[in-house]
Design a protein around this motif. Structure first.
Motif, PDB file in Angstrom:
ATOM      1  N   UNK A  35       0.859  -1.177   0.000  1.00  0.00           N
ATOM      2  CA  UNK A  35       0.000   0.000   0.000  1.00  0.00           C
ATOM      3  C   UNK A  35       0.897   1.231   0.000  1.00  0.00           C
ATOM      4  N   UNK A  36       0.644   2.137  -0.941  1.00  0.00           N
ATOM      5  CA  UNK A  36       1.446   3.353  -1.073  1.00  0.00           C
ATOM      6  C   UNK A  36       0.550   4.553  -0.796  1.00  0.00           C
ATOM      7  N   UNK A  37       0.831   5.267   0.295  1.00  0.00           N
ATOM      8  CA  UNK A  37       0.071   6.459   0.678  1.00  0.00           C
ATOM      9  C   UNK A  37       0.790   7.712   0.206  1.00  0.00           C
ATOM     10  N   UNK A  38       0.032   8.644  -0.339  1.00  0.00           N
ATOM     11  CA  UNK A  38       0.581   9.943  -0.706  1.00  0.00           C
ATOM     12  C   UNK A  38       0.537  10.853   0.515  1.00  0.00           C
ATOM     13  N   UNK A  39       1.703  11.069   1.115  1.00  0.00           N
ATOM     14  CA  UNK A  39       1.808  12.021   2.229  1.00  0.00           C
ATOM     15  C   UNK A  39       2.763  13.157   1.848  1.00  0.00           C
ATOM     16  N   UNK A  40       2.859  13.403   0.537  1.00  0.00           N
ATOM     17  CA  UNK A  40       3.793  14.400   0.019  1.00  0.00           C
ATOM     18  C   UNK A  40       3.275  15.822   0.213  1.00  0.00           C
ATOM     19  N   UNK A  41       4.080  16.628   0.871  1.00  0.00           N
ATOM     20  CA  UNK A  41       3.795  18.055   1.019  1.00  0.00           C
ATOM     21  C   UNK A  41       4.958  18.800   0.386  1.00  0.00           C
ATOM     22  N   UNK A 100      11.944   4.339  -5.951  1.00  0.00           N
ATOM     23  CA  UNK A 100      12.124   3.529  -4.744  1.00  0.00           C
ATOM     24  C   UNK A 100      11.933   2.059  -5.095  1.00  0.00           C
ATOM     25  N   UNK A 101      12.721   1.171  -4.474  1.00  0.00           N
ATOM     26  CA  UNK A 101      12.412  -0.257  -4.510  1.00  0.00           C
ATOM     27  C   UNK A 101      11.314  -0.454  -3.475  1.00  0.00           C
ATOM     28  N   UNK A 102      10.119  -0.711  -3.943  1.00  0.00           N
ATOM     29  CA  UNK A 102       8.958  -0.766  -3.056  1.00  0.00           C
ATOM     30  C   UNK A 102       8.852  -2.140  -2.385  1.00  0.00           C
ATOM     31  N   UNK A 103       9.389  -3.197  -3.033  1.00  0.00           N
ATOM     32  CA  UNK A 103       9.472  -4.524  -2.418  1.00  0.00           C
ATOM     33  C   UNK A 103      10.639  -5.275  -3.048  1.00  0.00           C
ATOM     34  N   UNK A 104      11.554  -5.751  -2.203  1.00  0.00           N
ATOM     35  CA  UNK A 104      12.690  -6.541  -2.648  1.00  0.00           C
ATOM     36  C   UNK A 104      12.765  -7.776  -1.756  1.00  0.00           C
ATOM     37  N   UNK A 119       8.568  14.082   0.650  1.00  0.00           N
ATOM     38  CA  UNK A 119       9.466  14.845  -0.206  1.00  0.00           C
ATOM     39  C   UNK A 119      10.873  14.234  -0.265  1.00  0.00           C
ATOM     40  N   UNK A 120      11.304  13.585   0.801  1.00  0.00           N
ATOM     41  CA  UNK A 120      12.658  13.045   0.882  1.00  0.00           C
ATOM     42  C   UNK A 120      12.783  11.588   0.470  1.00  0.00           C
ATOM     43  N   UNK A 121      11.668  10.902   0.279  1.00  0.00           N
ATOM     44  CA  UNK A 121      11.690   9.482  -0.063  1.00  0.00           C
ATOM     45  C   UNK A 121      10.456   8.796   0.466  1.00  0.00           C
ATOM     46  N   UNK A 122      10.657   7.734   1.243  1.00  0.00           N
ATOM     47  CA  UNK A 122       9.507   7.009   1.767  1.00  0.00           C
ATOM     48  C   UNK A 122       9.825   6.311   3.071  1.00  0.00           C
ATOM     49  N   UNK A 123       8.760   5.973   3.798  1.00  0.00           N
ATOM     50  CA  UNK A 123       8.879   5.240   5.056  1.00  0.00           C
ATOM     51  C   UNK A 123       8.049   3.969   4.938  1.00  0.00           C
ATOM     52  N   UNK A 124       8.683   2.829   5.202  1.00  0.00           N
ATOM     53  CA  UNK A 124       8.020   1.538   5.153  1.00  0.00           C
ATOM     54  C   UNK A 124       7.534   1.174   6.549  1.00  0.00           C
ATOM     55  N   UNK A 125       6.250   0.931   6.664  1.00  0.00           N
ATOM     56  CA  UNK A 125       5.630   0.524   7.927  1.00  0.00           C
ATOM     57  C   UNK A 125       5.998   1.466   9.074  1.00  0.00           C
ATOM     58  N   UNK A 126       6.076   2.762   8.774  1.00  0.00           N
ATOM     59  CA  UNK A 126       6.294   3.832   9.755  1.00  0.00           C
ATOM     60  C   UNK A 126       7.600   3.748  10.536  1.00  0.00           C
ATOM     61  N   UNK A 133      15.918   6.113  -4.027  1.00  0.00           N
ATOM     62  CA  UNK A 133      17.011   5.268  -4.519  1.00  0.00           C
ATOM     63  C   UNK A 133      17.750   5.985  -5.648  1.00  0.00           C
ATOM     64  N   UNK A 134      16.993   6.656  -6.518  1.00  0.00           N
ATOM     65  CA  UNK A 134      17.608   7.452  -7.574  1.00  0.00           C
ATOM     66  C   UNK A 134      16.609   8.505  -8.035  1.00  0.00           C
ATOM     67  N   UNK A 135      17.147   9.512  -8.715  1.00  0.00           N
ATOM     68  CA  UNK A 135      16.327  10.606  -9.236  1.00  0.00           C
ATOM     69  C   UNK A 135      16.839  10.914 -10.646  1.00  0.00           C
ATOM     70  N   UNK A 136      15.916  10.966 -11.616  1.00  0.00           N
ATOM     71  CA  UNK A 136      16.275  11.266 -13.004  1.00  0.00           C
ATOM     72  C   UNK A 136      15.507  12.499 -13.466  1.00  0.00           C
ATOM     73  N   UNK A 137      16.131  13.274 -14.330  1.00  0.00           N
ATOM     74  CA  UNK A 137      15.444  14.386 -14.986  1.00  0.00           C
ATOM     75  C   UNK A 137      14.545  13.774 -16.052  1.00  0.00           C
ATOM     76  N   UNK A 138      13.235  14.069 -16.017  1.00  0.00           N
ATOM     77  CA  UNK A 138      12.278  13.414 -16.910  1.00  0.00           C
ATOM     78  C   UNK A 138      12.529  13.699 -18.371  1.00  0.00           C
TER      79      UNK A 138
END
Length: 145
Positions: A35-41, A100-104, A119-126, A133-138
């Motif tokens: 489950x991926x929640x959008x908590x981006x501010x 992000x690798x969402x499941x490995x 904004x900085x990435x993600x938190x798995x299970x709080x 993991x990486x950032x590319x210019x679109x």
């Protein structure tokens, strides 16, 4: 000299046992729910995000999430622990694609894997937070080799 040859019955029995073992491994792996929640501010306002998740075998498509909305998918990891799902994240006003690798399966043990994207990435299970993991210019051209 006496040679022993496998009879069809013993060969069938060995094959059946091997098949049962392989099926036990396959069914032993429980279903994983991501489950991926959008908590981006993006200061000072919450932002929509577009999520695109893939594995080697599956492309789950693009999903746009409003702030606090979520996207969920499930799968059964393979028994040799090579299942990998990765996702890209984009949002308005930012020209980059964030990954992000969402499941490995090599290191994730959760069966309910809940991600909060920020904004900085993600938190798995709080508790397991990490940077992108990486950032590319679109709009960048791919590098030439």
């Amino acid at each position: 000299m006496h040679t022993t040859m496998a009879t069809p019955n013993s060969t069938t029995l060995k094959f059946s046992i091997l098949l049962i073992i392989l099926l036990a491994f396959q069914t032993g792996a429980g279903e994983v729910v991501v489950t991926i929640f959008n908590t981006l501010v993006v200061p000072p306002h919450p932002s929509n995000i577009t999520v695109h998740c893939k594995s080697q075998d599956d492309d789950l498509g693009f999903h746009t999430l409003q702030y606090t909305d979520y996207y969920e998918f499930s799968f059964k990891p393979n028994f040799i622990r090579t299942t990998l799902f990765f996702c890209s994240f984009t949002w308005p006003g930012n020209p980059h694609r964030h990954y992000l690798d969402i499941y490995d399966a090599q290191h994730d043990t959760c069966e309910k894997c809940t991600w909060n994207i920020n904004l900085n990435g993600g938190c798995l299970n709080d508790h397991k937070c990490g940077p992108w993991k990486s950032i590319d210019l679109m709009d960048a051209d791919p590098p030439t080799i």
